[in-house]
Design a protein around this motif. Sequence first.
Motif: not given
Length: 226
Positions: A202-210
């Motif tokens: 979930a963190i990896t997914e969020l960082l990509a979005r940010l």
Amino acid sequence: MPDETLPTLRFAINAGNAVLASLTPDGQPAGITVELAKNIARHLHCRPRFITYPAAGKVVEDAGRDIWDIAFLAIDPKREDLLRFTSPYITIKGTLMVREQSDWQSVSEMDRPGVVINVGKNAAYDLWLSRELHHATLNRLSSSQAAIDAFLAGEGEMVAGIRQPLEAAAHATPGFRVLPDDFTEIQQAVCVAKADDRYFDAITELLARLREDNTLSDIITRHLRQ
């Protein structure tokens, strides 16, 4: 006000890296990693709880001990037995502060017999220097700030650290200067304990979005300008 019905997510904040985090006068953590933590907490529908540390080494020691859930540390091979890192969200530079009247002109000159270099114990640049230096001696202090303070007080030939805090110290204290080049670039990432990686995807997914919507670059730019 935070929603008290939400589960708590515990973030380890390394206040020893002043580029990424610091404590406000009332003792509250602030900075890039704190704002990033708040974004992660919102994404995971949790409320953040901040656990502050004076240096990175203790954060690593506490990995997997059910003290923190998510941390922000420099990527280093020595830490990967305990930690699982995301891709870097920022790269910061390691350099040296020396006395104004000294002959030192480049970081390439530091590895000489008899040279004592102050460092924060187990900081990312301490780990790097420990691998790369063959002649100079590392004088390990309890934190990066302690290494700077000891140097300003007369201890050591130079102090290693992150460029921005060293430049701030040199600017505030006559008689010191920071060398123009860097001995390493330190990649900072979000990490979880290998023993508990339930939040990692979930963190990896969020960082990509940010990154994609420029939120991450906006956070970094805003805090580095302060």
